[in-house]
Design an enzyme around this catalytic site. Structure first.
Site, short mmCIF file in Angstrom:
data_model
loop_
_atom_site.label_atom_id
_atom_site.label_comp_id
_atom_site.label_asym_id
_atom_site.label_seq_id
_atom_site.Cartn_x
_atom_site.Cartn_y
_atom_site.Cartn_z
N CYS A 1 0.84 -1.20 0.00
CA CYS A 1 0.00 0.00 0.00
C CYS A 1 0.87 1.25 0.00
O CYS A 1 1.99 1.24 0.54
CB CYS A 1 -0.91 -0.01 1.23
SG CYS A 1 -1.85 1.51 1.48
N THR B 1 0.59 3.68 1.83
CA THR B 1 0.84 4.10 3.21
C THR B 1 2.03 3.37 3.81
O THR B 1 2.69 3.88 4.73
CB THR B 1 -0.41 3.85 4.07
OG1 THR B 1 -1.54 4.47 3.46
CG2 THR B 1 -0.25 4.43 5.47
N HIS C 1 5.33 5.20 4.23
CA HIS C 1 5.29 6.25 5.25
C HIS C 1 5.44 5.64 6.64
O HIS C 1 6.09 6.22 7.52
CB HIS C 1 3.98 7.03 5.16
CG HIS C 1 3.83 7.79 3.88
ND1 HIS C 1 4.73 8.76 3.50
CD2 HIS C 1 2.90 7.73 2.89
CE1 HIS C 1 4.36 9.26 2.33
NE2 HIS C 1 3.26 8.64 1.94
N CYS D 1 -19.17 4.65 15.79
CA CYS D 1 -19.32 3.25 15.37
C CYS D 1 -20.79 2.90 15.20
O CYS D 1 -21.18 2.24 14.23
CB CYS D 1 -18.67 2.30 16.37
SG CYS D 1 -16.87 2.15 16.20
#
Length: 347
Positions: free
Chosen positions: A37, A39, A42, A100
């Site tokens: 991914c 991400t 990072h 949620c």
């Protein structure tokens, strides 16, 4: 088991570690494929110190497909069984906070408290490993129509669908996607699925060429000003919606400038620097700027759309590596070597 262990920013190795066991309402899965991914670099590079991850050592990775091999207490009572093929998402919300309950578990009010919330591969141990434990709230059955590699990409597919929904455009609208990486290409598919009349993708190089091959109109920002190009191609009106998938801080302001009056930008790319925003135009033209955090219930929809061939996943896989070759996989992915898009890692 073997796992990719991160000891400090940019300090990682494949090592032998203890195999975890599932707790109540959890499952242990044999990992069959992991999709790298945007991400991940990072997290591995230490761009979010003390947040992603909270501490070291840490196992990253959160886009995956696997096979259930052990059930924690209570999992069998809710229909889970050994041998089931599943795909995972990163978030497991607490289930009882106000957000949620509203279905927005991706922004759970108990985020960060591992007694109540998990985000696998971010601050909870992830899936670059032979085995991984997940809450039953974070795994979904995979139909036979999808390969392991496609199933490993269902998490970003669900995020792309959430991004398109957050843009709140109407059927027939013109949608611009900024950034032709995997998220952008999936977001373009999702925009069409939700009824966009036209999809324009802004980018450059091999990734933009891939966007064109997949049937998108394209704008090369190295050859022309992207804002002017979008306005010219919409008869001066501007786009109805923009999906910002690049993570470039400057692109956020540009995306707002591409809009018609009353349009909306949905930002899923995470800028690491300050993003200049034309606030005066934001107010005077009543523009909307919204953020996108992962997905919020779109996983079943993404599975159905991918199984039907409407979300194109296999077409985005460009490279495959074994877990022990993670360093090379990481180099290829971060360097965009040979047009790398989705890089698959197999334990």
């Amino acid at each position: 088991m073997r796992a990719l262990v991160l000891h400090a920013p940019d300090d990682f190795a494949v090592e032998d570690v203890p195999r975890p066991g599932p707790g109540p309402y959890e499952v242990l899965c044999r990992v069959r494929a992991v999709a790298m991914c945007g991400t991940d670099p990072h997290i591995i590079g230490g761009d979010f110190p003390g947040f992603w991850p909270k501490e070291f050592p840490f196992i990253p990775g959160h886009e995956w497909c696997g096979e259930v091999v052990e059930l924690g207490p209570g999992a069998a009572d809710l229909g889970f069984e050994e041998g089931a093929r599943v795909a995972g998402t990163s978030h497991a919300g607490c289930g009882f906070c106000r957000l949620c309950v509203e279905g927005r578990y991706n922004i759970c009010e108990n985020y960060g408290d591992e007694r109540l919330h998990r985000q696998y591969g971010h601050y909870t141990q992830g899936v670059y490993a032979d085995y991984a434990v997940h809450s039953i709230k974070s795994v979904f059955r995979v139909p036979d129509e999808l390969s392991d590699e496609e199933a490993a990409m269902l998490d970003p597919a669900a995020i792309a669908l959430h991004t398109a929904k957050r843009a709140a455009f109407a059927p027939g609208d013109t949608v611009v996607v900024v950034g032709p990486g995997v998220m952008g290409l999936l977001a373009a598919d999702c925009a069409r699925i939700l009824g966009a009349g036209r999809v324009l993708v802004v980018g450059r190089g091999q990734r933009l060429a891939r966007a064109a091959e997949l049937g998108n109109e394209t704008v090369d920002f190295t050859a022309e000003d992207p804002v002017a190009a979008v306005r010219e191609r919409t008869g001066g009106r501007g786009a109805d919606a923009v999906l910002e998938c690049s993570g470039d801080p400057a692109a956020v302001g540009q995306s707002l400038e591409m809009l018609r009056r009353g349009g909306r930008v949905a930002v899923v790319g995470i800028p690491l620097g300050d993003a200049p925003i034309p606030v005066k135009r934001l107010v005077m033209d009543e523009l909307d700027l919204v953020g996108v955090r992962a997905a919020a219930g779109e996983m079943p929809e993404a599975i159905a759309l991918a199984a039907a061939g409407r979300l194109r996943l296999a077409e985005l896989v460009t490279h495959r590596f074994a877990l022990e070759d993670f360093a090379e996989a990481y180099r290829v992915f971060t360097g965009r070597v040979d047009g790398a898009l989705k890089v698959i890692v197999r334990p």
